[in-house]
Design an enzyme around this catalytic site. Structure first.
Site, PDB file in Angstrom:
ATOM      1  N   GLU A 289      -0.439 -17.362  34.525  1.00  0.00           N
ATOM      2  CA  GLU A 289      -0.519 -17.574  33.088  1.00  0.00           C
ATOM      3  C   GLU A 289       0.074 -16.387  32.339  1.00  0.00           C
ATOM      4  O   GLU A 289      -0.231 -15.239  32.672  1.00  0.00           O
ATOM      5  CB  GLU A 289      -1.973 -17.767  32.645  1.00  0.00           C
ATOM      6  N   ALA A 424      -9.689 -11.363  34.082  1.00  0.00           N
ATOM      7  CA  ALA A 424      -9.866 -12.430  35.062  1.00  0.00           C
ATOM      8  C   ALA A 424      -8.909 -13.555  34.713  1.00  0.00           C
ATOM      9  O   ALA A 424      -8.313 -13.578  33.636  1.00  0.00           O
ATOM     10  CB  ALA A 424     -11.306 -12.929  35.068  1.00  0.00           C
ATOM     11  N   GLU A 426      -8.554 -17.983  35.205  1.00  0.00           N
ATOM     12  CA  GLU A 426      -9.359 -19.167  35.488  1.00  0.00           C
ATOM     13  C   GLU A 426      -8.734 -20.174  36.441  1.00  0.00           C
ATOM     14  O   GLU A 426      -9.103 -21.358  36.413  1.00  0.00           O
ATOM     15  CB  GLU A 426      -9.671 -19.892  34.170  1.00  0.00           C
ATOM     16  N   ASN A 427      -7.822 -19.769  37.323  1.00  0.00           N
ATOM     17  CA  ASN A 427      -7.208 -20.711  38.249  1.00  0.00           C
ATOM     18  C   ASN A 427      -8.253 -21.703  38.770  1.00  0.00           C
ATOM     19  O   ASN A 427      -9.327 -21.295  39.224  1.00  0.00           O
ATOM     20  CB  ASN A 427      -6.607 -19.966  39.448  1.00  0.00           C
ATOM     21  N   HIS A 458     -17.077 -16.780  30.903  1.00  0.00           N
ATOM     22  CA  HIS A 458     -15.823 -17.149  30.249  1.00  0.00           C
ATOM     23  C   HIS A 458     -14.944 -17.977  31.187  1.00  0.00           C
ATOM     24  O   HIS A 458     -14.441 -19.046  30.814  1.00  0.00           O
ATOM     25  CB  HIS A 458     -15.091 -15.873  29.821  1.00  0.00           C
ATOM     26  N   GLU A 459     -14.777 -17.505  32.415  1.00  0.00           N
ATOM     27  CA  GLU A 459     -13.876 -18.189  33.350  1.00  0.00           C
ATOM     28  C   GLU A 459     -14.434 -19.524  33.819  1.00  0.00           C
ATOM     29  O   GLU A 459     -13.681 -20.479  34.031  1.00  0.00           O
ATOM     30  CB  GLU A 459     -13.577 -17.279  34.544  1.00  0.00           C
ATOM     31  N   HIS A 462     -13.759 -22.149  31.309  1.00  0.00           N
ATOM     32  CA  HIS A 462     -12.366 -22.614  31.391  1.00  0.00           C
ATOM     33  C   HIS A 462     -12.189 -23.782  32.361  1.00  0.00           C
ATOM     34  O   HIS A 462     -11.227 -24.536  32.245  1.00  0.00           O
ATOM     35  CB  HIS A 462     -11.462 -21.473  31.851  1.00  0.00           C
TER      36      HIS A 462
END
Length: 1017
Positions: A289, A424, A426-427, A458-459, A462
């Site tokens: 990203e 981080a 978020e894959n 947060h991740e 996502h």
């Protein structure tokens, strides 16, 4: 993606028009002219009467016969006859007589005129035949010309015309499925790849355009037939051209290639670390990203081109490999001990979410909600994963329940990467982290766990907002990041209430207001085109402002309507792409109020900035008005911006409980409110849930200040912090005098709550640093005295023992760090004592985590202490501790050490590159280092931008750190000149405009308030 702390108008477009009778080149080499600019067909004028472009873009539609005639004519005539040199044209259009020849006779004027007239008529007829389409002479006439007629082909690396003229890919071909096979060599730091893409042709076309960057493409086949390809590197695009139209349907495109593992922090990059035995270990990881999947495999690298993926990874037997999906099998290849891992086919997702890792990692796992959750780290740190594992499991359960959509994968990996720039990423199914945002020791305090919990929350958010439902294009990045930011705070407040996350959320909202008050800010949903513009969207507007307006909306809706609308949104657009309007429509559908959600929220996403609400009260009559809060006296106020503001307010009769809140919707420039009875005072923006600043008339401010002096607990802590934040902001705007700011500050002597105290310390600290950087020693000294006078008793009363409340630790950390920075004798003595005890215990003594940075900073001011900390930094395996040591090392006042640490963090030899933004930020906070840091950045700009992409969050942080404390005309000119010298990619970065605005604002504030400070401090 979680940015890790340690904005602009579109670039000018290329408008090129070739006149038929001008000496202009037929083909413009965009790689030489302006490779970063977007070229749009609408930007090129088409003038059939006087001139036409001789080279045009074909776009995606076929040429009809007339267009083909036109192109043939243009090529035959336009590239030969019409663009000859002036001398050739002259020779062809008149009789000449060369002196040496006697056979040339002189013609009469009449004869010459007749000859010229005949020649003009012949040439005119010839041009009509070739240049006017044949359809002109038919009954039907000509169709409107294709807009692509106004586009200009760029030049590919082979010298041929590249058949596409836009940074965005055409919509005629969509990917359906990728098979990706990779073999990274961690000795040579290279990799080989093969990608097979099932594509669907939606509209007939002769070209397939996709992304590729920094690759050596070996072979391209389409339906098992080999084809040549063209590459246009400035746009990171390749094209496969076909002699005939591709009909609608599915096809298979295969590409074989080689590439180097990236040595920056994006794409498929190499990383290394030294283990506790002193052995260097290497690994390969990904960060795609926003625009770097194209560096790992050729692909349609835009969010809307969702597809499924199968990954196969060849590796040495000593490594493991990870990808988004669970592993199906491992095959021995019998080639030097190589093995191939194959992973399940993925869910439908965007390319930026694809991920893979090859490394020597250890893990711990746990099954929860039909999902195997695992946390991976280097073997030396495998005992630091337990908190993250438990936290991820609890949050996964919460999100499954809150969204009423279960996490769709059977596994969820969280991986700590030793060398990782972002906080981080978020894959989907393979979330990657910095070690410091995932790993905590068993003895870590809640203070350290708050950061790790925030990033994990947060991740995980996502996985729904961003992964399950994805913004269509990067202009709506806030749909991903604003939502994930809001959900991180909301989920922690529900699941981990002991972490006092509400204080942190309030703090980031204040920071977002400060950024958004500048003219260089941008709307939440903004136009972006170039890679640099995309990178710049990862800022506080997309994250914190996005989260703030969602908080405001949730506080406005009733009966759980916000949650219902979110669930509706996720269900309606599952595995799809969206725009802002789709979210508002979903919320409108479930809302039973008369409130038009779309109408209200559009005012918060299409306008940059936020409103200033002015309140004037006369008895029970309250007059309200709004204007754009803009800290830019040069450009004035944008009066055209109007927001639909859900104003909230309380009064003296009921001011603390949420049930006290009243709501008034301000939609117009001005309106009035009638109170039911007399009140002593009004406080608007209850608990600072709204994204706006409030200004009261003189009596309104006086009443609020008097109320606080009588009873410090008359308002919630969020409201008191907001009053402090707002009055400092209004002082910068010139709406209130600094004397009035100091008048409010008098109440602070009696304050005990964390939020208002830390906000007051932050605001006063900014002024102190400005005075310090101006070398105004007298005023800086008086500001020191002022801070000690107002906060001294609290500073002296702080304990140096272990504390368990995060709120109290946050306050203690702010108070003692300020006290020691201002050379408070008790603070520095206690800090040295703790450091000496730590050394005496062979560095095993547990210093309270909230005090550790303060203790280390005091110790770092001596040569012995600095050396001890450097040695500990090199050998510690606890990343939260290491980070505090690094900040202490960078706070030294020794110029030689400052230069050393800047150099080492940039070259990555002894301090990882990822820490350079933190190092330069810390150096800039003190007088001894800020000018050295500015000079260092200028001298090493090329190296810095090789490590960190232009426009990225890291670059934004570096520029802000080095310039935000300048307040003189000399420094302003220096900053302007430096960034102007970089060309368009320097001066037009939004963060550069922000830096210049900030310096000008600092200058204006100092000019206006220096005398007040001299009188009142």
């Amino acid at each position: 993606m979680e940015t890790f702390e340690s904005e602009r108008a579109p670039l000018p477009r290329n408008m090129i028009e070739n006149s038929m009778f001008e000496e202009e080149p037929d083909v413009v080499d965009l790689a030489k002219e302006s490779p970063s600019y977007h070229i749009d067909s609408d930007d090129v004028t088409y003038e059939p009467r006087s001139s036409r472009l001789l080279v045009r873009g074909l776009g995606e539609n076929d040429m009809d016969e007339d267009e083909e005639d036109y192109e043939s004519s243009a090529r035959l005539l336009g590239m030969s006859f019409m663009n000859r040199s002036s001398s050739q044209r002259s020779a062809a259009s008149s009789y000449t007589c060369q002196q040496p020849s006697r056979s040339c006779s002189t013609l009469s004027t009449k004869t010459t005129a007749v000859g010229v007239l005949i020649l003009v008529l012949v040439v005119s007829m010839f041009m009509v035949i070739y240049f006017v389409p044949s359809c002109t002479f038919t009954k039907k006439g000509c169709q409107k010309s294709n807009s692509s007629m106004g586009s200009i082909y760029p030049i590919s690396t082979s010298g041929e015309l590249f058949p596409w003229t836009d940074l965005r890919l055409p919509l005629s071909v969509h990917p359906v499925h990728y098979n990706i096979s990779l073999h990274p060599d961690l000795n040579s730091m290279t990799f080989q790849g093969n990608v097979s893409i099932v594509v669907k042709v939606l509209h007939e076309t002769k070209n397939i355009i996709l992304h590729s960057s920094d690759m050596n493409i070996i072979k391209v086949t389409f339906e098992d037939k080999e084809y040549r390809f063209l590459e246009y590197k400035p746009w990171q695009q390749i094209a496969i051209k076909f002699p005939e139209d591709l009909k609608k349907g599915q096809y298979v495109l295969k590409i074989s290639y080689k590439a180097n593992l990236s040595n920056s922090y994006d794409g498929f990059y190499n990383s290394s670390y030294v283990d506790t035995a002193g052995t260097k270990r290497v690994l390969a990881a990904t960060q795609f990203e926003p625009l770097a999947a194209r560096k790992a495999f050729p692909c349609f690298d835009e969010p809307a081109f969702k597809s499924t993926f199968v990954v196969k990874m060849t590796r040495d037997a000593k490594y493991i490999s990870l990808s988004n999906m669970p592993k199906i099998k491992t095959t021995d290849l019998n080639e030097n001990g190589l093995q191939e891992d194959e992973f399940e086919s993925s869910v439908k997702m965007s390319t930026y979410l694809v991920a893979f890792i090859v490394a020597e990692f250890s893990s711990h796992s746990k099954n929860v909600s039909k999902t195997t959750v695992s946390v991976y780290a280097v073997p030396d740190k495998k005992d630091q994963v337990h908190y993250a594992l438990e936290t991820a499991c609890k949050l996964l359960v919460f999100y499954n329940r809150f969204f009423e959509i279960d996490y769709p994968l059977s596994k969820l990996d969280l991986v700590a990467i030793p060398d990782f720039l972002a906080g981080a990423m978020e894959n989907w199914g393979l979330i990657t982290f910095r070690e410091t945002t995932l790993l905590v020791g068993n003895q870590s305090s809640p203070f350290d766990k708050q950061l790790v919990t925030s990033v994990i929350a947060h991740e995980l958010a996502h996985q729904w907002f961003g992964n399950l439902v994805t913004m269509r294009w990067w202009n709506d990045l806030w749909l991903n990041e604003g939502f994930a930011t809001y959900m991180q705070y909301m989920s922690i407040e529900n699941v981990f209430s002991n972490l006092d996350i509400d204080i942190e959320f309030l703090n980031v909202r204040f920071k977002a207001l400060a950024k958004d008050a500048l003219n260089s800010s941008h709307p939440v949903s903004a136009f972006v085109s170039t890679p640099e513009q995309v990178e710049e969207m990862f800022d506080s507007v997309s994250y914190e402002k996005g989260a703030s307006i969602l908080l405001m909306l949730n506080a406005t809706l009733r009966d759980g309507e916000f949650r219902k609308g979110v669930i509706e949104y996720l269900q309606n657009y599952n595995l799809s792409n969206t725009e802002s309007k789709d979210l508002w429509n979903s919320l409108s559908q479930v809302s039973k109020q008369s409130l038009n959600v779309s109408e209200m929220m559009n005012t918060w996403t299409v306008h940059k900035g936020f409103p200033l609400v002015t309140v004037k009260r006369s008895g029970t009559q309250v007059t309200l008005s709004q204007e754009h809060f803009l800290l830019n006296a040069e450009n004035g106020t944008d009066d055209s911006s109007l927001w639909h503001i859900p104003l909230t307010y309380v009064n003296d009769s009921c001011s603390v409980l949420r049930s006290c809140k009243q709501v008034f919707h301000l939609k117009d420039k001005a309106d009035s409110l009638q109170l039911p009875g007399q009140v002593k005072w009004l406080k608007f923006n209850f608990r600072s849930d709204g994204f706006y600043i409030v200004h009261y008339d003189e009596q309104g401010w006086s009443d609020l200040i008097s109320a606080l002096k009588v009873d410090v607990n008359v308002l919630p802590s969020e409201d008191k912090a907001a009053l402090i934040n707002n009055i400092f902001a209004l002082s910068r705007l010139g709406k209130v005098s600094f004397r009035q700011v100091l008048n409010l500050m008098e109440y602070i002597r009696n304050e005990t709550e964390t939020a208002p105290l830390t906000e007051a310390l932050s605001q006063l600290g900014q002024i102190y640093r400005l005075l310090d950087k101006r070398s105004d020693l007298n005023l800086a000294s008086r500001m020191t005295t002022y801070i000690k006078d107002h906060f001294g008793s609290l500073m002296e009363s702080q304990s140096y023992e272990v504390e368990t409340s995060v709120s109290k630790m946050t306050l203690r950390s702010a108070l003692l760090e300020t006290a020691c920075a201002l050379k408070g004798p008790n603070c520095t003595t206690q800090a040295r004592h703790l450091f000496d005890q730590w050394l005496a215990s062979n560095k095993t003594l547990q210093i309270p985590s909230d005090l550790m940075r303060t203790v280390f900073k005091v110790a770092a001011q001596t040569d012995e202490g600095w050396s001890e900390l450097l040695d500990s930094y090199k050998h510690s395996i606890y990343d939260t501790e290491k980070r505090k040591m690094l900040e202490a090392l960078a706070s030294t006042q020794d110029v030689r050490k400052i230069i050393w640490i800047l150099q080492k963090s940039l070259d990555g030899s002894e301090i990882q590159n990822q820490e350079f933004p933190l190092v330069i930020h810390t150096v800039c906070r003190d007088f001894a280092g800020y000018l050295y840091a500015w000079d260092f950045m200028k001298e090493n700009w090329e190296k810095i931008t090789q490590k960190f992409p232009v426009g990225s969050f890291a670059i934004q942080s570096i520029i802000t750190s080095t310039t935000s404390q300048f307040s003189t005309k000399t420094h302003l000119t220096e900053v302007q000149n430096f960034f102007s010298s970089l060309g368009a990619k320097g001066s037009q970065m939004r963060i550069v405009q922000e830096a210049i605005e900030t310096i000008k604002q600092n200058m204006r504030w100092m000019e206006k308030n220096l005398k007040t400070l001299q009188i009142w401090l």
